[in-house]
Scaffold this active site. Sequence first.
Site, PDB file in Angstrom:
ATOM      1  CB  SER A   1      -8.308   0.793   5.773  1.00 35.35           C
ATOM      2  OG  SER A   1      -8.991   2.011   5.619  1.00 35.35           O
TER       3      SER A   1
ATOM      4  CB  SER B   1      -7.982   3.790   2.948  1.00 30.68           C
ATOM      5  OG  SER B   1      -7.169   3.150   3.905  1.00 30.68           O
TER       6      SER B   1
ATOM      7  CE  LYS C   1      -3.804   2.015   2.723  1.00 30.76           C
ATOM      8  NZ  LYS C   1      -4.651   1.859   3.920  1.00 30.76           N
TER       9      LYS C   1
HETATM   10  N1  GLN Z   1     -13.082   4.025   6.365  1.00 28.51           N
HETATM   11  C1  GLN Z   1     -12.512   4.475   7.592  1.00 28.51           C
HETATM   12  C2  GLN Z   1     -12.177   5.941   7.500  1.00 28.51           C
HETATM   13  O1  GLN Z   1     -12.572   6.522   6.571  1.00 28.51           O
HETATM   14  C3  GLN Z   1     -11.326   3.638   7.958  1.00 28.51           C
HETATM   15  C4  GLN Z   1     -10.075   4.057   7.306  1.00 28.51           C
HETATM   16  C5  GLN Z   1      -8.910   3.227   7.694  1.00 28.51           C
HETATM   17  O2  GLN Z   1      -9.048   2.181   8.307  1.00 28.51           O
HETATM   18  N2  GLN Z   1      -7.737   3.731   7.349  1.00 28.51           N
HETATM   19  O3  GLN Z   1     -11.558   6.496   8.345  1.00 28.51           O
END
Ligand code: GLN
Length: 481
Positions: A173, A149, A74
Amino acid sequence: MLDQTLTEQLTSLKNGDYSSYELTDAYIKNIEKHRDLNCYISLNEKALEEAKRADLLRSKKEMKPLLGIPIAHKDIFCENEVKTTAGSKMLENFLSPYDATVVSKLREAGAVSIGKTNMDEFAMGSSNETSFFGPVKNPWDESRVPGGSSGGSAAAVSARLCSAATGTDTGGSIRQPASFCGITGLKPTYGRVSRWGMIAYASSLDQAGPMAISAEDCAIILREMSGYDEKDSTSSKLQVADYTSLISKPIDRVKIGIFRPLMEDLDTRVGKLLEETIRELEKNGVSFVEIELPNFGFAIPAYYVIAPAECSANLSRYDGVRFGYRCDNPIDLKDLYQRSRTEGLGREVKNRIMAGTFALTAGYYDAYYNKAQQVRRLIKNDFVEAFKKVDAIIAPTTPSAAFRLGEKSNRQKEMYLQDIYTTSANLAGLPALSMPAGFLNNLPIGAQLIGNYFDERLILSIAHLYQTQTDWHLTRPGKKE
Ligand code: GLN
């Protein structure tokens, strides 16, 4: 060879069925073919060279656990040879002077670093649509999001553009995109994996983990990426278990907890799939009991105060002076700060910095930030109580299958509600995984297993048991019957 799991590829490499060079080359060709998915932000130009080196080591019998396996990172992990953008214009051309611990550990384990995957800007999002480099498309249906993400990583594994990938999970994420793309993804216990060199979003919640086809594949990567690191004071000194050899050991008398209200709030079709997963596990000797998690419903509001508060502090380093983007011709220092941040950061990131700064302001601190921390403790206590009765907990990963691109991008609340089943494991610091559990209208959907602290082994074993009885995880986009 691209049809194989990472575990099978290791055997094939050992047997000399093909070389790491051939495997890496096949992935690079497949990446070219699927450019439209937009999974990668950069490719490692030295990947083939690394693969050749791996083949050479193998020919000299210098073995390593992941020797010659192409892994994607990532784009939140600093990597010395490729730029690291965190999906942001702010870091569009950032070249890190060092490798993140996760990157160097996997490299030491022999992995070939194939490229950096697309992601929501600074890991803030559930759909990959906040990336400065454009959204990733879901390989199962290109009009849909891959989740976020870590959407680039999930889509890349699903479309067979790498053997496996790394991701990070602050509120879901790894697990949510794993569910949307039909792969297996694990968020380890907070502290299991070093955060050094991983661009910070919310430091008390961020954790890196593996994303792969099977639980067995995740186990190998987890073993290699975990462990104490003196550069991250929150990393644990607890010894890393040999997840790989433990995963197929029989698991006796495992008791899994279900919190019924979670199932009741769910789209009935998702609930039905989860019931089927439960029945499949029951057939294999796992028993289920009901548990209470009275504060589960408060996870989203607590998360969306704590994570933005921490991000407002973490992202203050992007000031146009030390890192990344700098505006043209600033008239003074204030103008430099202001315009660099205004021009370099996207809308969602700025929203969160503002909300977080507000929650930390004197006068509001007690009402928001402190309250959220208190709720966080209650959520953790509920889990501690639950784990006195059960060995693991089953829950949905996501409320639905992948939604359409653009469907929620202007509906912030709906987007935030994507994380309803995932954020509590981050707030409590517990390990949790998502495994493919079936399809809804030809779209994959995952089931979530939450484990006790540092008991990644058990949830991996349960997922492995499930994957020896089902083949949802082996179904590829475009190849489904
Ligand atoms: N979807 C969540 C957010 O928008 C989690 C993001 C993540 O785990 N980095 O913060």
